[in-house]
Design a protein around this motif. Structure first.
Motif, PDB file in Angstrom:
ATOM      1  N   ARG A  99       0.972  -1.305   0.075  1.00 35.65           N
ATOM      2  CA  ARG A  99      -0.171  -0.067   0.107  1.00 35.65           C
ATOM      3  C   ARG A  99       1.027   1.214  -0.070  1.00 35.65           C
ATOM      4  N   THR A 100       2.094   1.132   1.023  1.00 34.88           N
ATOM      5  CA  THR A 100       2.797   2.442   1.014  1.00 34.88           C
ATOM      6  C   THR A 100       3.561   2.605  -0.441  1.00 34.88           C
ATOM      7  N   ILE A 101       3.923   1.326  -1.056  1.00 34.74           N
ATOM      8  CA  ILE A 101       4.824   1.653  -2.184  1.00 34.74           C
ATOM      9  C   ILE A 101       3.688   2.277  -3.355  1.00 34.74           C
ATOM     10  N   ALA A 102       2.576   1.798  -3.335  1.00 29.58           N
ATOM     11  CA  ALA A 102       1.594   2.299  -4.315  1.00 29.58           C
ATOM     12  C   ALA A 102       1.447   3.729  -3.854  1.00 29.58           C
ATOM     13  N   ALA A 103       1.202   4.323  -2.801  1.00 32.19           N
ATOM     14  CA  ALA A 103       0.849   5.661  -2.522  1.00 32.19           C
ATOM     15  C   ALA A 103       1.959   6.415  -2.914  1.00 32.19           C
ATOM     16  N   VAL A 104       3.330   5.872  -2.538  1.00 32.23           N
ATOM     17  CA  VAL A 104       4.504   6.861  -2.790  1.00 32.23           C
ATOM     18  C   VAL A 104       4.507   6.808  -4.355  1.00 32.23           C
ATOM     19  N   ALA A 105       4.398   5.688  -5.065  1.00 33.89           N
ATOM     20  CA  ALA A 105       4.728   5.719  -6.469  1.00 33.89           C
ATOM     21  C   ALA A 105       3.658   6.444  -7.249  1.00 33.89           C
ATOM     22  N   SER A 106       2.428   6.787  -6.877  1.00 35.64           N
ATOM     23  CA  SER A 106       1.599   7.467  -7.604  1.00 35.64           C
ATOM     24  C   SER A 106       1.577   8.802  -6.934  1.00 35.64           C
ATOM     25  N   ALA A 107       2.625   9.183  -6.129  1.00 35.01           N
ATOM     26  CA  ALA A 107       2.738  10.528  -5.504  1.00 35.01           C
ATOM     27  C   ALA A 107       3.470  11.373  -6.558  1.00 35.01           C
ATOM     28  N   GLY A 108       4.304  10.674  -7.025  1.00 31.94           N
ATOM     29  CA  GLY A 108       5.048  11.130  -8.176  1.00 31.94           C
ATOM     30  C   GLY A 108       6.534  11.548  -7.477  1.00 31.94           C
ATOM     31  N   ARG A 109       7.278  12.235  -8.377  1.00 34.39           N
ATOM     32  CA  ARG A 109       8.554  12.589  -7.701  1.00 34.39           C
ATOM     33  C   ARG A 109       8.525  13.701  -6.672  1.00 34.39           C
ATOM     34  N   GLY A 110       9.690  13.759  -5.786  1.00 32.74           N
ATOM     35  CA  GLY A 110       9.610  14.810  -4.976  1.00 32.74           C
ATOM     36  C   GLY A 110      10.350  14.398  -3.315  1.00 32.74           C
ATOM     37  N   SER A 111      10.736  15.291  -2.656  1.00 31.10           N
ATOM     38  CA  SER A 111      11.612  14.970  -1.735  1.00 31.10           C
ATOM     39  C   SER A 111      10.492  14.410  -0.793  1.00 31.10           C
ATOM     40  N   PRO A 112      11.098  13.509   0.131  1.00 29.61           N
ATOM     41  CA  PRO A 112      10.024  12.882   1.145  1.00 29.61           C
ATOM     42  C   PRO A 112       9.715  13.762   2.092  1.00 29.61           C
ATOM     43  N   ASP A 113      10.443  14.951   2.365  1.00 31.95           N
ATOM     44  CA  ASP A 113       9.714  15.826   3.413  1.00 31.95           C
ATOM     45  C   ASP A 113       8.444  16.460   2.725  1.00 31.95           C
ATOM     46  N   SER A 114       8.850  17.095   1.345  1.00 26.64           N
ATOM     47  CA  SER A 114       7.646  17.716   1.055  1.00 26.64           C
ATOM     48  C   SER A 114       6.419  16.847   0.493  1.00 26.64           C
ATOM     49  N   LEU A 115       6.502  15.520   0.397  1.00 28.28           N
ATOM     50  CA  LEU A 115       5.396  14.549   0.193  1.00 28.28           C
ATOM     51  C   LEU A 115       4.834  14.229   1.645  1.00 28.28           C
ATOM     52  N   ALA A 116       5.533  14.201   2.676  1.00 30.15           N
ATOM     53  CA  ALA A 116       4.921  13.945   3.815  1.00 30.15           C
ATOM     54  C   ALA A 116       3.752  14.228   4.350  1.00 30.15           C
ATOM     55  N   ALA A 117       3.502  15.467   4.017  1.00 30.23           N
ATOM     56  CA  ALA A 117       2.176  15.938   4.602  1.00 30.23           C
ATOM     57  C   ALA A 117       1.048  15.449   3.745  1.00 30.23           C
ATOM     58  N   GLY A 118       1.427  15.547   2.408  1.00 26.47           N
ATOM     59  CA  GLY A 118       0.064  15.155   1.328  1.00 26.47           C
ATOM     60  C   GLY A 118      -0.114  13.468   1.615  1.00 26.47           C
ATOM     61  N   LEU A 119       0.871  12.867   1.951  1.00 26.37           N
ATOM     62  CA  LEU A 119       0.638  11.431   2.107  1.00 26.37           C
ATOM     63  C   LEU A 119       0.308  10.974   3.190  1.00 26.37           C
TER      64      LEU A 119
END
Lengths: 387, 308
Positions: free
Chosen positions: B228-248
């Motif tokens: 599930r985490t892989i799917a979420a991260v993969a479909s969130a696209g590129r970006g630094s982990p810190d910037s994606l953290a809030a959205g995911l």
């Protein structure tokens, strides 16, 4: 007017039950009791009115006129406050063995008002084998004026030993027209009634909710967005999370208020006013823990039921797609989604639609075998994606 | 009187033995009871001065549960200079009044440290080795904790053993030689190896997990969570982990790790893996006879999908 007015599109069953009620009345007068049976099993698909039929029959047994629907006996029996009608609704995942013992004991009492001691068990399929066997003795050798009315989706849901001791009443899926007419009688406008009757696929209670409750209509629309959301794998996971989340939310709304009320009532009963340093009575913690355990079981079940309704809506959607694909001359369930149905029908094959229906039904089964709901729905969404 | 405060069972035991030894008593002269099993009279008897001086040392455990009478009796005992009494208190808010009362009488208080984080555990290992008369290399400490697990009793034994066998200075090689293969393993660890595509390591971890009593249910749920985490991260696209953290809605370290995994995964393999895990979950929960086999099968399929 009779007590059987609430039974939609079940004319044959009503005849049987009225005849039995008449026989029961003659037995009460001391004449022949031929035609009356002490144990009944009401089966039929969800929403066909099993429990309505059972309650109406209970009222007909208690009513001196055989179910006029207007006297005190009828009102109290239908409303659940008649002293000689016990309605058992398993609130958790199962009917507990302790509850079954209670039922056996109370069914043996003489009827207070001199007619019949009626026990209605809704969802009798939620009895495990041991619980069923507890009840079996009472069914085998019934007390003289005891009547058992069991409700279950199908006779196979009960132990064969119980099944063989009951007279079977099979309710059919009520026709759309009958449901729509009923809704119109209840004060719903004709187009909404037609829409709700179809969308609910003959489930009377659900049709009523769809006709009356905007929230229920919105939830159904959200569920039926799923077929368009599974176009990417990422979308599958998101759609699954949304579907399970919505079911959980619906369950929380349904059980949350009840939970708070029950907990407050229990705390009041225990004399726990919540002041600091006040000693609670012995065993209070255990009673609270027991209540919380039962509430959790109920929440799980409510959530599963909500999810199951969503899955049935989904299966019906693909059924419509399939009907459009093979050009079958049948009524669509989802008249309001005509365009989406046709678009999907053109862009996929009947084979893949059948596989998708299979995936939805497999998901229901998986949830029934205790697979984590989110995981089961994710697997289903991915199968829908693959087609 | 000695008061031992803390809830780390092993350390409390050790502090109790130290205190008893400090009173000059050996095993036979100790009366060791839980607070519920001792009466007020008994305390009075065991703490009164005796003509012959043969009263045993009294150890009362868990005085946070003491009732009023017992607390008063202990309080009184604490005031007798020659009474040889050791009490233990779990710390925390429960029964705080009892503890404060005893402290006020001037009893000797021994605070036992709390061991919670991995860092605490590493500090504990270093202290143990020093106490046994040795030294240990920094990397060896981490290895030892990873190999032996979180149980302090076992860690302490392992430290003592290592100093005795490997000499005063313990290295990472010594730890590897003494603790090969044995590792504390969880459903998460199994799932991490599986989505990395390492079949052998995943299966080895799984066997260790079963050996240490991990339920197969936790294996399938961890596998599902990772996918599930892989799917979420993969479909969130590129970006630094810190910037994606809030959205995911997940911590940055988790995203960083999943981004590494996601490179191995494609939509079709992800789908196959989820279907396999869902089937295994049903099997584990009673649809098949052998839950362990179903879990193993799911781990293999997931690991194979990761390298497919």
């Amino acid at each position: 007017m009779t007590v059987f007015d609430g039974l939609i599109g079940q004319d044959r069953v009503v005849d049987v039950l009225q005849a039995a009620a008449a026989a029961a009345a003659s037995s009460v007068r001391g004449d022949s009791s031929a035609g009356m049976t002490h144990a009944w099993l009401f089966t039929g698909p969800p929403g066909s009115g099993r429990s309505v039929a059972a309650r109406a029959f209970a009222a007909a047994l208690q009513c001196p006129q055989g179910g006029c629907g207007e006297c005190h006996e009828c009102h109290t029996a239908m409303g659940g406050s008649h002293p000689d009608v016990t309605v058992v609704v398993p609130a958790g995942l199962h009917l507990l063995i302790a509850e079954a013992r209670e039922i056996v004991a109370s069914s043996a009492r003489a009827p207070m008002l001199g007619r019949w001691q009626v026990t209605v068990i809704e969802d009798a399929d939620r009895m495990e084998e041991r619980t069923g066997n507890t009840l079996l003795k009472a069914l085998e050798e019934p007390p003289p004026r005891g009547v058992f009315l069991l409700c279950a989706p199908s006779p196979e849901d009960l132990l064969p030993t119980i099944r063989s001791r009951c007279r079977l009443v099979t309710l059919r899926i009520p026709p759309y027209d009958a449901v729509a007419d009923y809704l119109v009688r209840e004060g719903v406008d004709r187009p909404t009634a037609e829409f709700a009757a179809r969308a609910a696929q003959g489930h009377v209670g659900r049709a009523r909710r769809l006709a009356r409750d905007d929230e229920a209509r919105r939830r159904r629309r959200d569920v039926l967005k799923l077929p368009t959301q599974v176009e990417t794998v990422g979308g599958c996971f998101a759609a699954a999370a949304a579907l399970v989340g919505a079911a959980r939310e619906e369950a929380t709304v349904l059980t949350g208020e009840l939970d708070v009320a029950e907990s407050t009532a229990l705390r009041d009963a225990l004399g726990d006013v919540g002041g600091r340093g006040k000693a609670r009575p012995r065993g209070a913690a255990a009673a609270v823990a027991d209540l919380e355990r039962r509430q959790k079981s109920r929440a799980t079940r409510t959530q599963r039921d909500a999810l199951d309704r969503a899955l049935i809506d989904l299966a019906a959607f693909y059924r419509d797609v399939l009907a459009a694909q093979v050009g079958a001359q049948v009524d669509l369930v989802n008249v309001d989604l005509d365009r989406t149905v046709r678009a999907l029908a053109e862009s996929s094959t009947p084979e893949s639609t059948l596989r998708r229906i299979g995936a939805v039904l497999a998901c229901r089964e998986a949830i029934d075998t205790n697979v984590a709901p989110l995981l089961a729905v994710e697997a289903m969404a991915l199968s829908l994606h693959a087609g | 009187m000695t008061v031992i405060v803390g809830d780390e069972e092993f350390l409390v035991d050790r502090a109790v033995s130290d205190a008893v030894r400090g009173y000059g008593a050996s095993g036979a002269d100790v009366r060791d009871v839980a607070c519920a099993d001792v009466s007020v009279e008994e305390i009075a008897e065991l703490t009164s001065p005796s003509l012959f001086g043969d009263t045993p040392v009294l150890v009362v455990r868990g005085v946070q549960d003491a009732g009023k009478d017992l607390a008063a009796a202990l309080q009184e005992a604490a005031g007798i200079p020659e009474a040889r009494v050791v009490v233990t208190h779990a710390g925390g808010a429960k029964g705080k009044a009892v503890l404060d009362g005893l402290k006020a009488t001037g009893a000797r208080v021994v605070e036992v440290p709390r061991i919670r984080s991995p860092r605490d555990r590493e500090q504990f290992v270093a202290d143990e080795i020093r106490a046994a008369g040795g030294t240990i290399a920094r990397d060896a400490v981490g290895d030892l904790v990873a190999a032996v697990g979180g149980d302090l009793r076992e860690l302490a034994t392992a430290c003592f053993q290592l100093v005795a066998d490997a000499g005063p200075s313990v290295t990472a090689d010594d730890v590897a030689a003494h603790h090969r293969g044995r590792a504390e393993s969880t459903g998460y660890a199994v799932a991490d190896r599986a989505v990395e595509g390492d079949v052998a390591a995943a299966l080895e971890t799984l066997r260790w997990a079963f050996a240490t009593g991990v339920d197969p249910v936790l294996v399938s749920s961890s596998l599902a969570a990772n996918l599930r985490t892989i799917a979420a991260v993969a479909s969130a696209g590129r970006g630094s982990p810190d910037s994606l953290a809030a959205g995911l809605g997940m911590p940055a370290w988790k995203i960083r790790r999943a981004q590494g995994w996601a490179r191995r995964w494609r939509p079709d393999t992800l789908r196959r893996a989820v279907l396999a895990v869902a089937e295994a979950d049903a099997h584990i929960k009673g649809a098949a006879d052998d839950a362990a086999f179903a879990a193993e099968r799911a781990v293999v399929v997931v690991a194979e999908c990761a390298v497919a």
